[in-house]
Every structure is written in structure tokens, then in C-alpha cells.
Design an enzyme around this catalytic site. Structure first.
Site, short mmCIF file in Angstrom:
data_model
loop_
_atom_site.label_atom_id
_atom_site.label_comp_id
_atom_site.label_asym_id
_atom_site.label_seq_id
_atom_site.Cartn_x
_atom_site.Cartn_y
_atom_site.Cartn_z
N HIS A 62 1.02 -1.10 -0.29
CA HIS A 62 -0.25 0.59 -0.41
C HIS A 62 1.19 1.59 -0.31
O HIS A 62 2.01 1.66 0.64
CB HIS A 62 -1.44 -0.14 1.40
CG HIS A 62 -1.80 -0.73 1.39
ND1 HIS A 62 -3.02 -0.69 0.45
CD2 HIS A 62 -1.71 -2.00 1.66
CE1 HIS A 62 -3.97 -1.66 0.76
NE2 HIS A 62 -2.96 -2.82 1.16
N ALA B 295 15.26 -20.14 8.17
CA ALA B 295 14.12 -18.95 9.03
C ALA B 295 14.07 -18.29 9.20
O ALA B 295 15.15 -17.64 10.30
CB ALA B 295 13.62 -20.62 9.89
#
Length: 196
Positions: A111, A159
Site C-alpha cells: 500500500h 528460517a
């Protein structure tokens, strides 16, 4: 959400899955996989899309059509364990032989960030140049990959990483934001630490 809305959404997703599998025949889907605009998604043979994954293509925002249609393109032999989320308004291209652990989030847009608009939700979308993931990449658990990123062949993403910049081929990136911590030395057949 009312029961009627839930039933309608389930029916819509069944149609999306049927359309996806018609065009992508040798793909295994886990339970509760959800598609949006599956007509913009292609997937090579022998791919596994694990439980609770969501692949969403957006071709408009606030009822205004985008000039370019979105595209999620996945090569052959991908194995995504579960909870893979891909949100695409431009392009997300994934090569062959991707190994994707659980809870991976890939997005190629954001956005707008103008604080002068009442709510950030009402900013226009900023669509990046896309996300490209090469062949033979391994992505660990709980990884976020943001728009405009290229990940080279045989790279490993550790990770918990947040990938905001390109990752070269034959390298290991980890952290938030992810940085290169090792590169592969082909001559000596081993991973070498990168000094920072």
C-alpha cells in the site's frame, strides 16, 4: 461473516480449484487451499501445494482494473509444506525444484505510504517489478519475501528471514532484514562464511 457468506465463499473456491486443476493437471493440493483468480496462475508438473496455502492474484484495486494482468508462474517439482501465501498484483515467478517450508509469505506489492490520506488502506497500491525465485531454492520456515526481490538459483533463505533485497545464486541469506551469511565455493565444494 454470515453462514450464507461462508457457503458462497466455499462454492467460489471450489470453482477456482476446479479451474486451476483443469489447467495444471499434475499438481497435488493439500486441504483448505484457497485461490483467487486462478486463471492467472500456472504451475508445472509434480508440484505439491500444502495445507492452508493461499495463492491470490489481484487484477484491480478499489474497482479500478490494473493495466497489466497479474501472473503467478511456478515451475516443476515445487514442494510447499503448508501455509504458503502468495499475493500478486504484478508477477511472481518461481523456478523449478523449489523446497518451501511452512508459513512463507510472498508479496509483490505494498500500500502507498502517504500519511495525508485518512487510512493507509486507501492509498493506491505500489506494484513492484515483481518477485523472481530461481531454480533449486530452499526457503525455511516463517520467511517473508517482499516485492522487487530476485533470489538466485540454489540459494537458501534461513528460517524467520525477511527478504528485502536480491539474494545471489549459491548463497545463504538469513535475518531481518536478510543478509548474505555464506556463499558456496564450487572449487572446494563447501559453504564459506561471508565477513561483514
Amino acid at each position: 461473516m454470515t453462514l450464507k457468506d461462508k457457503i458462497r465463499k466455499r462454492r467460489e473456491n471450489k470453482r477456482e480449484i476446479k479451474a486451476f486443476l483443469k489447467n495444471n493437471r499434475k499438481v497435488t493440493l493439500g486441504e483448505n487451499v484457497v485461490f483467487k483468480n486462478s486463471k492467472y496462475i500456472t504451475c508445472g508438473e509434480n508440484c505439491v501445494i500444502g495445507d492452508n496455502s493461499r495463492l491470490f492474484c489481484f487484477d484491480n484495486y478499489k474497482d479500478v482494473d490494473f493495466e497489466v494482468r497479474p501472473e503467478i508462474k511456478i515451475g516443476m517439482n515445487m514442494h510447499a509444506t503448508g501455509n504458503l501465501v502468495i499475493q500478486c498484483a504484478g508477477k511472481v515467478h518461481i523456478g523449478n525444484d523449489l523446497l518451501a517450508a511452512s508459513d512463507i509469505f510472498i508479496i509483490d506489492y505494498n500500500h502507498g505510504t502517504s500519511p495525508l490520506i485518512f487510512d493507509y488502506l486507501y492509498n493506491d497500491l505500489e506494484i513492484s517489478k515483481g518477485v523472481t525465485i530461481g531454480n533449486g531454492v530452499w526457503i525455511g520456515n516463517n520467511v517473508v519475501i517482499l516485492g522487487g526481490v530476485n533470489i538466485g538459483d540454489k540459494a537458501i533463505i534461513g528460517a524467520g528471514s525477511v527478504v528485502t533485497h536480491d539474494v545471489p545464486a549459491y548463497s545463504i541469506a538469513a535475518g531481518n532484514p536478510a543478509r548474505i551469511i555464506k556463499t558456496y565455493d564450487k572449487e572446494n565444494n563447501c559453504w564459506v562464511n561471508v565477513k561483514h
